[in-house]
Motif scaffolding. Structure first.
Motif, PDB file in Angstrom:
ATOM      1  N   LEU A 222       0.913  -1.255  -0.083  1.00  0.00           N
ATOM      2  CA  LEU A 222       0.042  -0.137  -0.084  1.00  0.00           C
ATOM      3  C   LEU A 222       0.762   1.260  -0.207  1.00  0.00           C
ATOM      4  N   ARG A 223       0.249   2.109  -0.487  1.00  0.00           N
ATOM      5  CA  ARG A 223       1.054   3.705  -0.603  1.00  0.00           C
ATOM      6  C   ARG A 223      -0.338   4.432  -0.040  1.00  0.00           C
ATOM      7  N   LEU A 224       0.161   4.980   1.300  1.00  0.00           N
ATOM      8  CA  LEU A 224      -0.780   5.602   1.788  1.00  0.00           C
ATOM      9  C   LEU A 224      -0.494   7.324   2.205  1.00  0.00           C
ATOM     10  N   LEU A 225      -1.468   8.094   1.854  1.00  0.00           N
ATOM     11  CA  LEU A 225      -1.130   9.526   2.390  1.00  0.00           C
ATOM     12  C   LEU A 225      -2.036  10.030   3.439  1.00  0.00           C
ATOM     13  N   PHE A 226      -1.476  10.403   4.398  1.00  0.00           N
ATOM     14  CA  PHE A 226      -2.183  10.773   5.915  1.00  0.00           C
ATOM     15  C   PHE A 226      -2.130  12.281   5.876  1.00  0.00           C
ATOM     16  N   ALA A 227      -3.044  12.748   6.283  1.00  0.00           N
ATOM     17  CA  ALA A 227      -3.138  14.260   6.551  1.00  0.00           C
ATOM     18  C   ALA A 227      -2.374  14.571   7.881  1.00  0.00           C
ATOM     19  N   PRO A 228      -2.024  15.728   8.100  1.00  0.00           N
ATOM     20  CA  PRO A 228      -1.031  16.192   9.283  1.00  0.00           C
ATOM     21  C   PRO A 228      -1.792  15.755  10.821  1.00  0.00           C
ATOM     22  N   SER A 229      -3.183  16.127  10.730  1.00  0.00           N
ATOM     23  CA  SER A 229      -3.819  15.719  11.808  1.00  0.00           C
ATOM     24  C   SER A 229      -4.087  14.288  12.277  1.00  0.00           C
ATOM     25  N   ALA A 230      -3.447  13.417  11.175  1.00  0.00           N
ATOM     26  CA  ALA A 230      -3.550  12.222  11.626  1.00  0.00           C
ATOM     27  C   ALA A 230      -2.038  11.469  12.129  1.00  0.00           C
ATOM     28  N   ALA A 231      -1.168  12.408  12.393  1.00  0.00           N
ATOM     29  CA  ALA A 231       0.400  12.160  12.862  1.00  0.00           C
ATOM     30  C   ALA A 231       0.410  11.476  13.877  1.00  0.00           C
ATOM     31  N   TRP A 232      -0.454  11.601  14.893  1.00  0.00           N
ATOM     32  CA  TRP A 232      -0.211  10.867  16.124  1.00  0.00           C
ATOM     33  C   TRP A 232      -0.547   9.227  16.176  1.00  0.00           C
ATOM     34  N   ARG A 233      -1.447   9.067  15.199  1.00  0.00           N
ATOM     35  CA  ARG A 233      -1.754   7.640  14.998  1.00  0.00           C
ATOM     36  C   ARG A 233      -0.915   7.129  13.904  1.00  0.00           C
ATOM     37  N   VAL A 234      -0.355   7.898  13.073  1.00  0.00           N
ATOM     38  CA  VAL A 234       0.617   7.246  12.170  1.00  0.00           C
ATOM     39  C   VAL A 234       1.861   6.792  12.869  1.00  0.00           C
ATOM     40  N   ARG A 235       2.415   7.689  13.960  1.00  0.00           N
ATOM     41  CA  ARG A 235       3.399   7.404  14.918  1.00  0.00           C
ATOM     42  C   ARG A 235       3.311   6.094  15.399  1.00  0.00           C
ATOM     43  N   ASP A 236       1.877   5.679  16.003  1.00  0.00           N
ATOM     44  CA  ASP A 236       1.622   4.707  16.843  1.00  0.00           C
ATOM     45  C   ASP A 236       1.713   3.400  15.769  1.00  0.00           C
ATOM     46  N   TYR A 237       1.554   3.459  14.535  1.00  0.00           N
ATOM     47  CA  TYR A 237       1.181   2.288  13.892  1.00  0.00           C
ATOM     48  C   TYR A 237       2.550   2.022  13.031  1.00  0.00           C
ATOM     49  N   PHE A 238       3.146   2.921  12.761  1.00  0.00           N
ATOM     50  CA  PHE A 238       4.264   2.872  11.802  1.00  0.00           C
ATOM     51  C   PHE A 238       5.626   3.162  12.262  1.00  0.00           C
ATOM     52  N   HIS A 239       6.489   2.544  11.879  1.00  0.00           N
ATOM     53  CA  HIS A 239       8.112   2.840  12.372  1.00  0.00           C
ATOM     54  C   HIS A 239       8.319   4.281  11.696  1.00  0.00           C
ATOM     55  N   PRO A 240       9.018   5.081  12.421  1.00  0.00           N
ATOM     56  CA  PRO A 240       9.500   6.198  11.755  1.00  0.00           C
ATOM     57  C   PRO A 240      10.182   6.364  10.415  1.00  0.00           C
ATOM     58  N   LYS A 241      10.998   5.011  10.100  1.00  0.00           N
ATOM     59  CA  LYS A 241      11.716   5.030   8.808  1.00  0.00           C
ATOM     60  C   LYS A 241      10.783   4.620   7.657  1.00  0.00           C
ATOM     61  N   ALA A 242       9.504   4.284   7.971  1.00  0.00           N
ATOM     62  CA  ALA A 242       8.585   3.995   7.163  1.00  0.00           C
ATOM     63  C   ALA A 242       7.642   5.384   6.791  1.00  0.00           C
ATOM     64  N   VAL A 243       7.661   6.306   7.543  1.00  0.00           N
ATOM     65  CA  VAL A 243       7.039   7.668   7.191  1.00  0.00           C
ATOM     66  C   VAL A 243       7.820   8.907   6.440  1.00  0.00           C
ATOM     67  N   ALA A 244       7.410   9.349   5.565  1.00  0.00           N
ATOM     68  CA  ALA A 244       8.241  10.457   4.892  1.00  0.00           C
ATOM     69  C   ALA A 244       7.288  11.795   5.092  1.00  0.00           C
ATOM     70  N   LEU A 245       7.768  12.545   5.585  1.00  0.00           N
ATOM     71  CA  LEU A 245       7.062  13.940   5.805  1.00  0.00           C
ATOM     72  C   LEU A 245       7.252  14.773   4.390  1.00  0.00           C
ATOM     73  N   GLN A 246       5.899  15.221   3.838  1.00  0.00           N
ATOM     74  CA  GLN A 246       6.100  15.926   2.592  1.00  0.00           C
ATOM     75  C   GLN A 246       6.146  17.293   2.989  1.00  0.00           C
ATOM     76  N   PRO A 247       6.559  18.059   1.896  1.00  0.00           N
ATOM     77  CA  PRO A 247       6.664  19.527   1.869  1.00  0.00           C
ATOM     78  C   PRO A 247       5.175  20.244   2.340  1.00  0.00           C
ATOM     79  N   ASP A 248       4.135  19.666   2.090  1.00  0.00           N
ATOM     80  CA  ASP A 248       2.923  20.229   2.657  1.00  0.00           C
ATOM     81  C   ASP A 248       2.232  19.776   3.813  1.00  0.00           C
ATOM     82  N   GLY A 249       2.982  18.981   4.528  1.00  0.00           N
ATOM     83  CA  GLY A 249       2.967  18.448   5.913  1.00  0.00           C
ATOM     84  C   GLY A 249       2.228  17.399   5.881  1.00  0.00           C
ATOM     85  N   ASN A 250       1.721  16.705   4.812  1.00  0.00           N
ATOM     86  CA  ASN A 250       1.175  15.244   4.907  1.00  0.00           C
ATOM     87  C   ASN A 250       2.379  14.204   4.847  1.00  0.00           C
ATOM     88  N   LEU A 251       1.864  13.013   5.234  1.00  0.00           N
ATOM     89  CA  LEU A 251       2.602  11.923   5.721  1.00  0.00           C
ATOM     90  C   LEU A 251       2.590  10.653   4.769  1.00  0.00           C
TER      91      LEU A 251
END
Length: 299
Positions: A222-251
């Motif tokens: 899967l290739r998933l794009l999360f809104a900045p407001s979901a950042a806390w849940r993204v950090r709960d479920y995914f390893h930091p190395k799997a998360v790429a912060l985009q210029p617009d703040g999306n993950l």
């Protein structure tokens, strides 16, 4: 019995620093002569304890002595206290924790709290833990109704081997008599637990136990794009190395999950905070599910 009494004397001396032979004799239900012999035995073992007779006398421990002289570093003491905190959270052990805190001469014994329950966890979940723990310790077979991740309900009889805490959840590692193989069961999905007669056969559980893959299992990239407001849940479920912060703040997250009902529920739980970029057919699956949900609220 004598070794236990010597430890009791040592513990009391570390806690109080000074006590009379009469006090120790009454507490341990032995004669004062026995207490003095025990003091000699402690002294011979290298413990700096001495007795002073007469008015104002007593049995004393030199002020410099604390248990960390027994080759336990501060870090090792912390490891022991942490382990006891974990034991207290699951099976009691308050007395042992209190005693070792006193022996280590550590102030602020409330520096750490271990709580394995979820926020708002129901009493039934805690009751399940107590029953499963008892079955593991007593080596007794256990029967229960179980709900799989696919929602299937079945009655199981197992031979419990090990409680496992992983990813914030409690699991039971057990030999399932129905499947004639090792399985793991999430405690929160267990109901109507009852111990069975007899004892479990001596079995050695696998060192690393993973959920069995169901027939027809397949994973999906899967290739998933999360809104900045979901950042806390993204950090709960995914390893930091799997998360790429985009210029617009999306993950942006690239991941692989088993393709099942759980994945659908997981993705839907993010609502408008998530866009599935690929694969395209998963975008269609989510669209159809969202349409079904919308119909419930539109009359």
């Amino acid at each position: 019995m004598k070794n236990s009494r010597l430890f009791e004397i040592l513990y009391l001396l570390v806690e109080k620093r000074e006590v009379t032979a009469g006090e120790l004799a009454r507490r341990l239900e032995v004669s004062e002569r026995t207490i003095y012999r025990d003091v000699d035995a402690l002294s011979a073992a290298g413990i700096p304890v001495y007795a002073q007779k007469g008015k104002g006398g007593g049995i004393r421990l030199m002020d410099q002595f604390v248990l960390d002289r027994a080759l336990l570093s501060r870090e090792q003491q912390d490891e022991i206290l942490f382990a006891l905190q974990a034991i207290r959270a699951t099976a009691g052990g308050e007395e042992a924790l209190s005693r070792l805190s006193a022996l280590f001469r550590r102030e602020g014994g409330d520096w750490l709290e271990v709580d394995f329950t979820d926020w708002g966890s129901a009493p039934a979940e805690r009751e399940n833990f107590a029953r499963v723990k008892r079955a593991v310790l007593e080596r007794r077979p256990l029967s229960f109704t179980y709900y799989s991740s696919a929602g299937e309900k079945s009655r199981r009889t197992v031979e419990p081997a090990r409680l496992v805490f992983k990813s914030g959840c409690w699991y039971l590692s057990a030999f399932c008599r129905k499947k004639q193989d090792w399985r793991i069961f999430r405690l929160v999905r267990m109901e109507d637990l009852s111990p069975e007669e007899g004892t479990c056969l001596p079995r050695t559980p696998p060192e690393r136990l993973e959920p069995p893959k169901p027939e027809g299992y397949r994973g999906v990239d899967l290739r998933l794009l999360f809104a900045p407001s979901a950042a806390w849940r993204v950090r709960d479920y995914f390893h930091p190395k799997a998360v790429a912060l985009q210029p617009d703040g999306n993950l942006l997250v690239n991941c692989t999950f088993p393709e099942d009902q759980w994945l659908l529920s997981f993705l839907l739980s993010f609502g408008g905070q998530l866009e599935v970029l690929s694969p395209a057919y998963w975008r269609d699956i989510l669209k159809e599910e969202l349409k079904k949900s919308l119909k419930v609220y539109i009359t």
